[in-house]
Every structure is written in structure tokens, then in C-alpha cells.
Write an enzyme that holds these catalytic residues in place. Structure first.
Site, mmCIF file in Angstrom:
data_model
loop_
_atom_site.group_PDB
_atom_site.id
_atom_site.type_symbol
_atom_site.label_atom_id
_atom_site.label_comp_id
_atom_site.label_asym_id
_atom_site.label_seq_id
_atom_site.Cartn_x
_atom_site.Cartn_y
_atom_site.Cartn_z
ATOM 1 N N CYS A 81 1.076 -1.189 0.049
ATOM 2 C CA CYS A 81 0.014 -0.044 -0.192
ATOM 3 C C CYS A 81 0.839 1.236 0.021
ATOM 4 O O CYS A 81 1.898 1.328 0.668
ATOM 5 C CB CYS A 81 -1.077 0.020 0.967
ATOM 6 S SG CYS A 81 -1.839 1.332 1.536
ATOM 7 N N GLN A 324 -10.122 18.816 8.973
ATOM 8 C CA GLN A 324 -8.835 18.135 9.268
ATOM 9 C C GLN A 324 -9.154 16.721 9.619
ATOM 10 O O GLN A 324 -10.282 16.327 10.327
ATOM 11 C CB GLN A 324 -8.175 18.718 10.350
ATOM 12 C CG GLN A 324 -7.829 20.170 10.297
ATOM 13 C CD GLN A 324 -6.520 20.268 9.487
ATOM 14 O OE1 GLN A 324 -5.705 19.205 9.208
ATOM 15 N NE2 GLN A 324 -5.982 21.387 9.068
ATOM 16 N N GLU A 374 -11.539 32.590 2.777
ATOM 17 C CA GLU A 374 -11.415 31.041 2.171
ATOM 18 C C GLU A 374 -11.930 31.182 0.763
ATOM 19 O O GLU A 374 -12.975 31.686 0.424
ATOM 20 C CB GLU A 374 -12.244 30.207 2.868
ATOM 21 C CG GLU A 374 -12.629 29.203 2.573
ATOM 22 C CD GLU A 374 -11.545 28.070 2.055
ATOM 23 O OE1 GLU A 374 -10.586 27.922 2.834
ATOM 24 O OE2 GLU A 374 -11.648 27.426 0.936
ATOM 25 N N CYS A 449 1.422 22.927 6.396
ATOM 26 C CA CYS A 449 1.415 21.379 6.014
ATOM 27 C C CYS A 449 2.418 21.024 5.216
ATOM 28 O O CYS A 449 2.627 19.867 4.935
ATOM 29 C CB CYS A 449 0.120 20.779 5.520
ATOM 30 S SG CYS A 449 -0.363 21.555 3.998
HETATM 31 N N1 SAH Z 1 -7.826 26.571 8.359
HETATM 32 C C1 SAH Z 1 -8.670 25.622 7.757
HETATM 33 C C2 SAH Z 1 -8.415 24.989 6.391
HETATM 34 C C3 SAH Z 1 -7.020 24.839 5.971
HETATM 35 S S1 SAH Z 1 -6.635 23.974 4.660
HETATM 36 C C4 SAH Z 1 -8.670 24.237 9.008
HETATM 37 O O1 SAH Z 1 -7.709 24.094 9.620
HETATM 38 O O2 SAH Z 1 -9.528 23.455 8.688
HETATM 39 C C5 SAH Z 1 -6.457 25.446 3.427
HETATM 40 C C6 SAH Z 1 -7.539 26.179 2.708
HETATM 41 O O3 SAH Z 1 -7.026 27.043 1.886
HETATM 42 C C7 SAH Z 1 -8.693 25.221 2.016
HETATM 43 O O4 SAH Z 1 -9.828 25.328 2.667
HETATM 44 C C8 SAH Z 1 -8.611 25.767 0.587
HETATM 45 O O5 SAH Z 1 -9.844 25.919 -0.154
HETATM 46 C C9 SAH Z 1 -8.139 27.430 0.946
HETATM 47 N N2 SAH Z 1 -7.487 28.195 -0.133
HETATM 48 C C10 SAH Z 1 -6.856 27.699 -1.142
HETATM 49 N N3 SAH Z 1 -6.221 28.439 -1.933
HETATM 50 C C11 SAH Z 1 -6.586 29.686 -1.330
HETATM 51 C C12 SAH Z 1 -6.497 31.020 -1.677
HETATM 52 N N4 SAH Z 1 -5.747 31.844 -2.545
HETATM 53 N N5 SAH Z 1 -7.305 32.017 -0.825
HETATM 54 C C13 SAH Z 1 -8.126 31.511 0.160
HETATM 55 N N6 SAH Z 1 -8.418 30.316 0.686
HETATM 56 C C14 SAH Z 1 -7.561 29.386 -0.165
#
Ligand code: SAH
Length: 492
Positions: A81, A324, A374, A449
Site C-alpha cells: 500500500c 482536518q 477562504e 502542512c
Molecule cells: N484553516 C482551515 C483550512 C486549512 S486548508 C482548517 O484548519 O480547517 C487550506 C484552505 O485554503 C482550504 O480550505 C482551501 O480551500 C483554501 N484556499 C486555497 N487557496 C486559497 C486562496 N488563494 N485564498 C483563500 N483560501 C484558499
């Protein structure tokens, strides 16, 4: 340089590092070979598989010296896997490696000075910006990785590709006409061949049970799986998500086409077999693509969301929203982000890349006002709904790109005391970093990340007048090479 090895050569190597894909890194006369399954500190006999100009790949034949960190992978399908990369390494060693991986990136790409880190190969000499008034390099503290007490069965979400094939790997199956049946599991490492799977040790038990049940019903009802080659067949993926606190379950059937034969019967059987199911959703994806989801999502039964709770805050989560996957560690991560924000109750805070408003609502409990942005419009709808659900009135959300919306907020006179960013793997847009520097918040809290884009962005902020104070790696994805971290920067 001349390449010191050729294909099919046998060589003995010292493994001096590991990539985030879990490949051991060894050198022959300065030439790098990547060896799947070899750990740092080991001496290995390998066979060269592939030779490129700068580096090559080799297969582990024999361990001449094993690392004390080596363990037997608990999962029976680990080798086939591609899902986990580090199961052959003890958990404490994984946590140490993840911290070091962050440090290496901060030093090599971010040109930062890390406390306790030898000024070795990758480190650089102090420069004006990295020095305090006495001329000493200001050092960044990188804490030990926050790990899990129980680093198994931690995922709340499974996305399982479906196919037709011969029974399960674990229980085995008869050959003959019966052997072409609905299966679902994982893609064999480095391929798109689907291997059937009964159990995944990093999934919540409910997710395993749901997948097994949906497969069994599918077989009974004669449901076909989608075939990548021909574009025929119905079921592409099954996605399931479970709220760890609430126990609520969502099942998403991703289908090639609208019509599900025997849909009523299917729904009924899913509800019978999975008492906690609160939502059954269909997503239609008819495109020839590796992307799992299509654009059309329809409710088949129940609610369009399930609920979960993080640290006492309730969240509605719809099929397409980012949430998450490791809720236990998410609480640790978000608490650290709030701590680094250093709130007293009056601050204006911007939460960039806010998803369904998770970090925003953690912040709102202790801030004056929170502004979340977002890019996915549905996630912003969820964020507003989640604020209302928790009676939180000091958070506003806007859909759009952070690098476009936040500069406009600046023109409109919003002055943030703190900016939190949590971008996807590619990191922050340069225009956003520029706006952060122009807005001059007291603190920047960076949730990342991806250590390499993190280090790149921290360098830009350092050059623009911020100092990296603390870095906290959090193990969100045990047994995989992924590393999450949260960083505190202050204005110099
Ligand atoms: N802080 C949140 C999400 C983190 S993941 C949490 O912890 O749950 C990163 C997020 O960035 C995703 O939801 C994605 O849709 C968003 N994203 C990606 N590019 C972006 C941009 N240019 N402007 C704003 N949001 C964006």
C-alpha cells in the site's frame, strides 16, 4: 561528475537521511541513491534499479546493520500500500525525524538559526537580519513534535477507490467466475491497480466497518465498479466520514452517472447496517480524471451535513468541505495557534485560508473580532453556519482568494493586530505576504502542512521585519511522511 554505479550493480551504503516519502538516502562516492525501506543510521546492501544524472534509485537487498529505530510494520499490507511511509520506524523515532525535517528546511531554505542545531552543512553564517544587538544570531526554538498517545485509527475520513477483482487480500478468495467482484481498498504502491482491503490501521474502526458494509451490499445488488480504462461501470469511490465526538457518520457514493440501480434498496440496507449513519450523499463524476469528486452533489437520504465537536465548538461538515482528518491532533494544533496569537480579548484577527471557520472560531472565543477568508464558497457558508451554531457573533467571513480579499480589507481600513495563515501545500501567495508586511500586525501565526514552502515564506517575512520565535511541529498524520507545524512570528 561521473556516475559511480550502473543499473543492476550491487553496492553497500550508509543511509544518512530519509525523504518525506520514507526513502532512505545513501551515497556512493558522493552520488545519491534513494532506497525504499532503509532507515537513517543503517548500513544496507542494495541493487541499483535506475540511474539518473543527479541521483538514482536502488532496492534494499539486505540490512548489514539495522537501526535501533526499526520495527516490524504492524499492518499486513504496508509493503503493497502507498498510504503509509513510516510504519517500519518506531513512533518516537518518527516524531524525532519530523522535527528534524522541519529544522532542515528552516535552515536550508529559510536561512534561519535554530537553537541547539549544529552549524553544519546546511547552516549559514549570521547576517544582519538574523543577529541581535550584540551581534549574536537570534535563534529559533523548534519544540519536540507533539505526538499521539495512541497513534492508530486516528483518521475520521476514508476515500476508497472501487474496482472489480479477485476477493480480499487478507481472507483470500476463490478463483473462477466469482473472482470478478466488487472490491475496494487502495492503489498498489506506484500504480493504479486496486487491491481489496478489509482493514486500515490508521482509520477509525467505523470507517472500516462502513466500507466493508457498502461493499457487501454492492455485491449483493450487483453494483459494478467504474473502470478507468473503459470509462464504464458505476461506483468510483466510497467516501465516509465519522464525527469522533458525536459518532455521526456520512457516506458518500461517488458514481459515474446519475442513476443508481436499486437506489432505494441500497439506502435502506446502508441504514440497517450502519445505525449511526446520519447522511447519505451521492456525488456524480463522469469525467475521465484522477480527481475524486465531480461537481454535482445530491442528498440521497438524511441530513446534508454531519456534526462534530472540537474543544467544545460544534461544526457542521458537508460532503465537500475541508475538515482536518485527525481531530485529536487538530485540537492540539489549534490550541497552539491560539496560544501563539497571544489574545487578551480586544484584538482584531485575520484568519486567512479559514476553510469552514475552525481556527477562526477558536480565535473568536478570545479575540475582539475575527475576519475569515477562504476561496471555496461552500466552506464560507459552512463557516457562517458554524459561527451561528455556536452563538459566536464576533466573526465575519468572506469568500475569495486571500491575496485579493485581504488587500481590499486593508483599503477599507481593517487593521489586524494578528494575522493567522493556514495555506495549502503550495504556501502563501506572494501578494498576500506583501500585504501582511504592509499591514504590520504585531504577530503572524503560520500553520503549515509543508515545511519547504513554510521556510520559503518565513524568509520573506523575516526580510520584511518579522522574527521567527517558536516552531511547534504537531503529528497530524502518524506513520506517514507528512509534517504539520505552527509558527509564531513577531514584529521586530
Ligand atoms: N484553516 C482551515 C483550512 C486549512 S486548508 C482548517 O484548519 O480547517 C487550506 C484552505 O485554503 C482550504 O480550505 C482551501 O480551500 C483554501 N484556499 C486555497 N487557496 C486559497 C486562496 N488563494 N485564498 C483563500 N483560501 C484558499
Amino acid at each position: 561528475m561521473t556516475i559511480p554505479v550502473s543499473k543492476n550493480d550491487i553496492a553497500d551504503l550508509d543511509i544518512i537521511g530519509m525523504t518525506h516519502d520514507g526513502e532512505g538516502v545513501g551515497r556512493v562516492e558522493g552520488y545519491t541513491l534513494f532506497v525504499q525501506g532503509a532507515l537513517p543510521g543503517e548500513r544496507a546492501r542494495v541493487k541499483v534499479l535506475k540511474v539518473k544524472k543527479q541521483y538514482g534509485y536502488a532496492k534494499l537487498l539486505e540490512l548489514l546493520e539495522a537501526s535501533p529505530d526499526r520495527v516490524e510494520a504492524p499492518c499486513g499490507i504496508y509493503k503493497q500500500c502507498g498510504g503509509c511511509q513510516l510504519q517500519h520506524m518506531g513512533y518516537a523515532a518518527q516524531l524525532r525525524w519530523k522535527r528534524q525535517h522541519v529544522v532542515d528546511n528552516l535552515v536550508r531554505i529559510g536561512k534561519l538559526h535554530v537553537a541547539g542545531q549544529e552549524a553544519g552543512a546546511g547552516a549559514v553564517a549570521a547576517d544582519a537580519d538574523g543577529a541581535d544587538n550584540a551581534g549574536n544570531a537570534v535563534e529559533v526554538i523548534v519544540h519536540p513534535t507533539i505526538g499521539m498517545d495512541e497513534p492508530w485509527r486516528y483518521r475520521n475520513k476514508a476515500q476508497v477507490p472501487m474496482g472489480m477483482g479477485p476477493g480480499t487480500l487478507v481472507t483470500g478468495a476463490a478463483d473462477g467466475p466469482e473472482s470478478q467482484r466488487l472490491i475496494g481498498g487502495f492503489y498498489a504502491r506506484g500504480s493504479h491497480r486496486i487491491i481489496d482491503m478489509d482493514s486500515c490501521l490508521i482509520q477509525h474502526q467505523h470507517n472500516d466497518d462502513v466500507i466493508a458494509h457498502v461493499k457487501a451490499i454492492g455485491r449483493e445488488l450487483g453494483i459494478t465498479a467504474y473502470d478507468e480504462e473503459t470509462g464504464r461501470g458505476l461506483l468510483r469511490h466510497v467516501m465516509t466520514r465519522v464525527g469522533f465526538v458525536t459518532g455521526e457518520i456520512m457516506v458518500v457514493l461517488i458514481t459515474n452517472g446519475q442513476r443508481i440501480p436499486n437506489a432505494e434498496r441500497w439506502i435502506e440496507r446502508i441504514r440497517e447496517g450502519i445505525p449511526n449513519v446520519k447522511s447519505i450523499v451521492q456525488n456524480v463524476n463522469t469525467r475521465k480524471t484522477n480527481v475524486i469528486f465531480g461537481d454535482e452533489t445530491r442528498l440521497l437520504w438524511g441530513s446534508d451535513v454531519i456534526y462534530d465537536e472540537l474543544d467544545g465548538i460544534r461544526f457542521a461538515i458537508s460532503a465537500r468541505s475541508f475538515y482536518q482528518v485527525n481531530p485529536v491532533q487538530t485540537v492540539a494544533l489549534y490550541r497552539k495557534a491560539v496560544e501563539y496569537a497571544g489574545l487578551t480579548g480586544s484584538e482584531n484577527v485575520i484568519d486567512a485560508y479559514c476553510g469552514i471557520g475552525t481556527i477562526s472560531l477558536f480565535l473568536a472565543r478570545q479575540a475582539g473580532h475575527v475576519y475569515g477568508v477562504e476561496i471555496v464558497a461552500e466552506a464560507i457558508e459552512d463557516a457562517r453556519r458554524n459561527a451561528a451554531l455556536n452563538g459566536i457573533e464576533n466573526a465575519d467571513f468572506e469568500a475569495g482568494a486571500a491575496e485579493i480579499v485581504i488587500p481590499r480589507w486593508r483599503k477599507e481600513g481593517i487593521v489586524p493586530d494578528i494575522i493567522v495563515v493556514d495555506p495549502p501545500r503550495k504556501g502563501c501567495d506572494p501578494a498576500l505576504l506583501e500585504t501582511i508586511l504592509a499591514m504590520k500586525p504585531r504577530r503572524v501565526v503560520y500553520v503549515s502542512c509543508n515545511p519547504s514552502t513554510l521556510a520559503r515564506d518565513l524568509r520573506v517575512l523575516e526580510d520584511g521585519g518579522y522574527r521567527t520565535v517558536e516552531v511547534q511541529p504537531v503529528d497530524m498524520f502518524p506513520h506517514t511522511g507528512h509534517v504539520e507545524s505552527v509558527i509564531l512570528m513577531v514584529r521586530k
